[in-house]
Motif scaffolding. Structure first.
Motif, PDB file in Angstrom:
ATOM      1  N   ARG A 118      47.098 -13.818   1.541  1.00 42.37           N
ATOM      2  CA  ARG A 118      47.076 -14.446   2.856  1.00 42.37           C
ATOM      3  C   ARG A 118      48.426 -15.093   3.177  1.00 42.37           C
ATOM      4  O   ARG A 118      48.958 -14.922   4.279  1.00 42.37           O
ATOM      5  N   ILE A 119      48.970 -15.800   2.224  1.00 41.08           N
ATOM      6  CA  ILE A 119      50.266 -16.461   2.431  1.00 41.08           C
ATOM      7  C   ILE A 119      51.369 -15.421   2.610  1.00 41.08           C
ATOM      8  O   ILE A 119      52.268 -15.592   3.440  1.00 41.08           O
ATOM      9  N   ALA A 120      51.302 -14.333   1.847  1.00 43.14           N
ATOM     10  CA  ALA A 120      52.316 -13.282   1.950  1.00 43.14           C
ATOM     11  C   ALA A 120      52.305 -12.654   3.344  1.00 43.14           C
ATOM     12  O   ALA A 120      53.371 -12.393   3.925  1.00 43.14           O
ATOM     13  N   LEU A 121      51.123 -12.405   3.899  1.00 44.54           N
ATOM     14  CA  LEU A 121      51.032 -11.857   5.256  1.00 44.54           C
ATOM     15  C   LEU A 121      51.660 -12.799   6.274  1.00 44.54           C
ATOM     16  O   LEU A 121      52.397 -12.359   7.165  1.00 44.54           O
ATOM     17  N   MET A 122      51.397 -14.073   6.122  1.00 41.95           N
ATOM     18  CA  MET A 122      51.944 -15.042   7.067  1.00 41.95           C
ATOM     19  C   MET A 122      53.462 -15.148   6.958  1.00 41.95           C
ATOM     20  O   MET A 122      54.156 -15.198   7.973  1.00 41.95           O
ATOM     21  N   VAL A 123      53.978 -15.153   5.743  1.00 40.04           N
ATOM     22  CA  VAL A 123      55.432 -15.271   5.550  1.00 40.04           C
ATOM     23  C   VAL A 123      56.144 -14.042   6.097  1.00 40.04           C
ATOM     24  O   VAL A 123      57.142 -14.154   6.830  1.00 40.04           O
ATOM     25  N   VAL A 144      51.013  -9.623  14.700  1.00 40.64           N
ATOM     26  CA  VAL A 144      49.768  -9.111  14.120  1.00 40.64           C
ATOM     27  C   VAL A 144      49.612  -9.583  12.675  1.00 40.64           C
ATOM     28  O   VAL A 144      48.531 -10.013  12.261  1.00 40.64           O
ATOM     29  N   LEU A 145      50.682  -9.506  11.887  1.00 43.87           N
ATOM     30  CA  LEU A 145      50.600  -9.937  10.491  1.00 43.87           C
ATOM     31  C   LEU A 145      50.338 -11.436  10.367  1.00 43.87           C
ATOM     32  O   LEU A 145      49.563 -11.867   9.514  1.00 43.87           O
ATOM     33  N   LEU A 188      46.357 -15.708   9.251  1.00 44.77           N
ATOM     34  CA  LEU A 188      45.635 -16.917   9.665  1.00 44.77           C
ATOM     35  C   LEU A 188      44.122 -16.702   9.701  1.00 44.77           C
ATOM     36  O   LEU A 188      43.355 -17.600   9.356  1.00 44.77           O
ATOM     37  N   LEU A 189      43.691 -15.526  10.138  1.00 44.01           N
ATOM     38  CA  LEU A 189      42.258 -15.278  10.341  1.00 44.01           C
ATOM     39  C   LEU A 189      41.546 -14.699   9.116  1.00 44.01           C
ATOM     40  O   LEU A 189      40.333 -14.600   9.115  1.00 44.01           O
ATOM     41  N   ARG A 190      42.298 -14.325   8.101  1.00 45.47           N
ATOM     42  CA  ARG A 190      41.703 -13.709   6.909  1.00 45.47           C
ATOM     43  C   ARG A 190      40.917 -14.765   6.111  1.00 45.47           C
ATOM     44  O   ARG A 190      41.395 -15.857   5.851  1.00 45.47           O
ATOM     45  N   ILE A 234      58.739 -13.945   9.325  1.00 48.13           N
ATOM     46  CA  ILE A 234      60.094 -13.393   9.182  1.00 48.13           C
ATOM     47  C   ILE A 234      60.328 -12.292  10.207  1.00 48.13           C
ATOM     48  O   ILE A 234      61.384 -12.235  10.855  1.00 48.13           O
ATOM     49  N   LEU A 235      59.347 -11.392  10.397  1.00 46.01           N
ATOM     50  CA  LEU A 235      59.484 -10.336  11.401  1.00 46.01           C
ATOM     51  C   LEU A 235      59.544 -10.900  12.811  1.00 46.01           C
ATOM     52  O   LEU A 235      60.291 -10.395  13.653  1.00 46.01           O
ATOM     53  N   LEU A 236      58.768 -11.931  13.084  1.00 42.44           N
ATOM     54  CA  LEU A 236      58.833 -12.576  14.404  1.00 42.44           C
ATOM     55  C   LEU A 236      60.220 -13.138  14.683  1.00 42.44           C
ATOM     56  O   LEU A 236      60.782 -12.925  15.761  1.00 42.44           O
TER      57      LEU A 236
END
Length: 72
Positions: free
Chosen positions: A2-7, A62-63, A68-70, A11-13
């Motif tokens: 979950r944290i990896a998806l957010m990070v 999206v990531l 956040l929602l996972r 970064i992409l944003l």
């Protein structure tokens, strides 16, 4: 995970917004003239295309939302 998806999403944003603001560029070098062992080379700065910035913002959003929602 979950944290990896957010990070990665954040970064992409940030990278996508940077490109959309017009600050993203890269350099290319090409040989203009070559005579014997001597060569004349030119370096050009090229802008990263706008579609790459839009894609970065979209995928990053999206990531980040997926992280956040996972559920745990």
């Amino acid at each position: 995970m979950r944290i990896a998806l957010m990070v990665i999403g954040i970064i992409l944003l940030i990278a996508g917004i940077w490109v959309l603001a017009g600050h993203g560029s890269y350099s290319t070098t090409e040989t203009v003239v070559s005579v014997g062992s001597h060569a004349l080379k030119a370096t050009h700065d090229k802008a990263i295309p706008q579609w790459a910035g839009i894609a970065g913002v979209a995928v990053g959003g999206v990531l980040t939302l997926a992280g956040l929602l996972r559920k745990r």
